[in-house]
Motif scaffolding. Structure first.
Motif, PDB file in Angstrom:
ATOM      1  N   MET A 115       0.797  -1.222   0.000  1.00  0.00           N
ATOM      2  CA  MET A 115       0.000   0.000   0.000  1.00  0.00           C
ATOM      3  C   MET A 115       0.835   1.281   0.000  1.00  0.00           C
ATOM      4  N   ALA A 246      -3.970  10.428   0.545  1.00  0.00           N
ATOM      5  CA  ALA A 246      -3.011   9.640   1.326  1.00  0.00           C
ATOM      6  C   ALA A 246      -1.881  10.555   1.772  1.00  0.00           C
ATOM      7  N   GLU A 275      -5.991   7.934   3.765  1.00  0.00           N
ATOM      8  CA  GLU A 275      -5.028   6.884   4.096  1.00  0.00           C
ATOM      9  C   GLU A 275      -3.827   7.539   4.777  1.00  0.00           C
ATOM     10  N   ALA A 310      -5.069   3.279   7.756  1.00  0.00           N
ATOM     11  CA  ALA A 310      -3.623   3.513   7.739  1.00  0.00           C
ATOM     12  C   ALA A 310      -2.904   2.260   7.280  1.00  0.00           C
ATOM     13  N   ASP A 311      -1.681   2.453   6.812  1.00  0.00           N
ATOM     14  CA  ASP A 311      -0.794   1.330   6.502  1.00  0.00           C
ATOM     15  C   ASP A 311       0.474   1.471   7.333  1.00  0.00           C
ATOM     16  N   TRP A 439      -8.176  -1.792  10.854  1.00  0.00           N
ATOM     17  CA  TRP A 439      -8.111  -0.969   9.646  1.00  0.00           C
ATOM     18  C   TRP A 439      -6.682  -0.687   9.177  1.00  0.00           C
ATOM     19  N   THR A 440      -5.674  -1.333   9.764  1.00  0.00           N
ATOM     20  CA  THR A 440      -4.313  -1.170   9.239  1.00  0.00           C
ATOM     21  C   THR A 440      -4.027  -2.216   8.164  1.00  0.00           C
ATOM     22  N   SER A 441      -3.315  -1.778   7.138  1.00  0.00           N
ATOM     23  CA  SER A 441      -2.802  -2.661   6.085  1.00  0.00           C
ATOM     24  C   SER A 441      -1.283  -2.544   6.078  1.00  0.00           C
ATOM     25  N   PRO A 496      -6.495  -4.060   1.685  1.00  0.00           N
ATOM     26  CA  PRO A 496      -5.958  -3.008   0.809  1.00  0.00           C
ATOM     27  C   PRO A 496      -6.657  -2.938  -0.549  1.00  0.00           C
ATOM     28  N   ARG A 499      -9.689  -0.940   0.107  1.00  0.00           N
ATOM     29  CA  ARG A 499      -9.339   0.461   0.329  1.00  0.00           C
ATOM     30  C   ARG A 499      -9.085   1.188  -0.981  1.00  0.00           C
TER      31      ARG A 499
END
Length: 573
Positions: A115, A246, A275, A310-311, A439-441, A496, A499
């Motif tokens: 991501m 992002a 993001e 978020a990533d 919700w994190t990638s 992802p 997203r």
């Protein structure tokens, strides 16, 4: 996302035709003896219509694997059949494949999605992306700093990668800083209303060219000069074309919660998803405290309907230019202006004081690293200074009997290019906390390399470029039990893809594009370290991109079956 309208229509027609024929054949065909695994040719560069022998119903069949669908469900024991670049059948597959892979005892996952990628400048001239694929990555989203071309050439840039061929799927954002630089250069001032109109128009052009949305990198000049209001106005142009916002947020240390809230506000006011790039708390006194406050801020925004996530990468050190240690105001006007200021003893003394006291509009990355001991030279960009690579700025200062700030300033001034550093500034506990957020990638903040043994386009040798994705499973599933295997795979596949609005990717489902990673869980291990950052992982055995075998028994086949991923605003030109 779209490839081209013509290509999409052709592939859809072919898939429906072959899928119908397959369904009829499977209903009447006797059980076939699986074909042996064979090597695949690096050509054709894209999934092609099946030309199977009469007893071959599929292009590829993966047999007897533990299939993880990517949605977070437990694995099932199944075969996976692929035709024309897409999943054709999951379950008991009786028809033969032109190529068959025995995945007994192995896991079969959707291809992993990066991501937060940095491959935008390398893929047009070196498209193999082997370090990505050897980690199981089949799709990457780049553009923290935008595209390597102006807005008017984004469409040409993406089309060029289609012509030359790439081994992974790739899409890119366009940066708000690119709009600013195109209109007012690197000056530290607000745009006039007319200039702001031009900046919005530039973003609109990029979106129509196929950009995924708008990025910011708000610790770096000239992006750091932009106000929240300015960014909202430019983001509205991206929102109008279905884009995503992002951000490398304005601060990742003691001000991280405030910076996350600013990103949320920009998305909320402009009307587009948000993001947060490479989520972290880079401030030792705040370890174990502020990461949960970030969760509270994001959960509250999501509760009121703001699409924010978020990533992250899974290392306790980040990496960026050594020039980031210099307060932002000194960069006003660009590299030549910075060099002139660094040559002025009085200005140097002011900069040294502000590294201690802070400076308005500047995130103090020296403080984030706990001082100069935590800042390590990674790429000197000067043969005379190469002897210092791998050593902290504090260590170099002790040897040369200089102030550490002067060492950093001199390295920047003497570099023939961007001098790079590793910054040790995060905690394992915060990584584990953030990984548990639903919700994190996963994003690497690293690019593809032109060849194994070379650094990525940023010039930063960091283990995240070679080990980030296997490390998620090896360390945080196998060793530390932070995540289940199913959830780790979800964070690298369906989440992802959802997203980024990547239609028909991210899950193993009939009709979806057949991006696949086959791995041996017991053997899966990241091997890259800070001392040896370019060591490839073990355990990734097969990787397919759009149905084409691209990693075969751990080796790149040379295939370039990747697709360009254009944003929703693409106008098809």
């Amino acid at each position: 996302m779209r490839t081209t309208r013509t290509a999409t229509a052709r592939l859809r027609a072919l898939f429906l035709l072959v899928g119908s024929a397959t369904a009829v054949a499977c209903a009447s065909a006797p059980v076939a003896t699986p074909a042996p695994v064979v090597s695949t040719s690096p050509e054709p560069a894209r999934p092609q219509p099946a030309t199977a022998a009469p007893d071959s119903l599929y292009d590829v069949v993966i047999r007897n694997g533990r299939v993880l669908d990517g949605a977070g469900n437990p694995w099932i024991l199944a075969d996976v059949a692929i035709s024309n670049g897409r999943f054709a059948r999951i379950g008991r597959v009786e028809g033969r494949g032109r190529t068959e892979i025995d995945a007994r005892g192995k896991y079969v996952s959707p291809g992993w999605i990066d991501m937060m990628d940095q491959s935008g400048s390398i893929l047009p001239r070196a498209g193999l992306a082997e370090n990505k694929l050897r980690q199981g990555v089949t799709t990457a989203i780049g553009g923290e700093g935008g595209t390597p071309v102006p807005a008017a050439r984004v469409s040409e840039y993406l089309t060029g990668m289609e012509r030359t061929g790439i081994s992974i799927n790739f899409g890119s954002y366009f940066s708000a800083a690119q709009t600013r630089t195109a209109v007012i250069g690197r000056a530290n001032r607000a745009p006039t209303p007319a200039e702001l109109d031009r900046m919005r128009a530039i973003m609109d052009t990029a979106m129509r060219g196929g950009a995924q949305g708008m990025t910011t990198a708000l610790i770096y000049p000239p992006g750091s000069y932009a106000t929240t209001d300015e960014l909202v106005e430019i983001a509205k142009a991206a929102a109008a074309r279905g884009g995503i916002y992002a951000s490398h947020i304005r601060g990742e240390g003691k001000e991280v919660v405030e910076a996350v809230r600013e990103a949320i506000a920009i998305g909320e006011r402009a009307g587009l998803p948000v993001e947060v790039f490479h989520l972290k708390v880079a401030h030792k006194p705040s370890w174990g405290l502020l990461m949960d406050s970030v969760r509270v801020a994001v959960d509250a925004a999501r509760a009121r309907g703001i699409d924010v996530a978020a990533d992250m990468y899974v290392y306790t050190a980040g990496g960026t230019g050594i020039e980031a240690t210099i307060p932002s105001w000194a960069h006003d006007g660009g590299a030549d202006s910075l060099a002139a200021r660094l040559a002025n003893p009085a200005i140097r003394e002011r900069l040294k004081r502000e590294i201690v006291t802070g400076s308005p509009g500047w995130w103090n990355i020296v403080e984030a690293a706990g001082g100069w001991e935590g800042v390590v030279l990674a790429n000197a960009r000067n043969p005379d200074n190469a002897k210092y690579v791998g050593r902290s700025i504090a260590d170099i200062a002790r040897e040369t009997k200089r102030d550490p700030a002067d060492v950093a300033f001199d390295l920047v001034a003497q570099g023939k290019g961007r001098v790079m550093g590793i910054y040790h500034m995060m905690s394992e506990g915060d990584i584990e906390t953030a990984l548990r957020f639903p919700w994190t990638s996963i994003g690497s903040d690293a690019g593809a390399v032109a060849a194994i043994g070379e650094t990525d386009p940023t010039g930063l040798p960091h283990p995240r470029g070679f080990g980030n994705f296997p490390r998620v499973i090896a360390r945080y599933v196998k060793a530390r039990n932070v995540l289940t295997l199913e959830d780790a795979v979800r964070k690298m596949t369906s989440w992802p893809a959802t997203r980024m609005r990547l239609a028909n990717r991210g899950t193993i489902k009939e009709g979806n594009w057949a991006d696949v990673t086959v791995f041996d869980l017991d053997a899966l291990q990241d091997r890259a370290t800070y001392d040896e950052p370019m060591q490839l992982p073990t355990g990734i055995e097969w990787v397919l991109v759009n149905g084409v075998i691209t990693i075969e028994r751990g080796r790149h086949t040379g295939a370039k079956a990747g697709q360009v991923l254009r944003g929703a605003g693409w106008d098809g030109r």
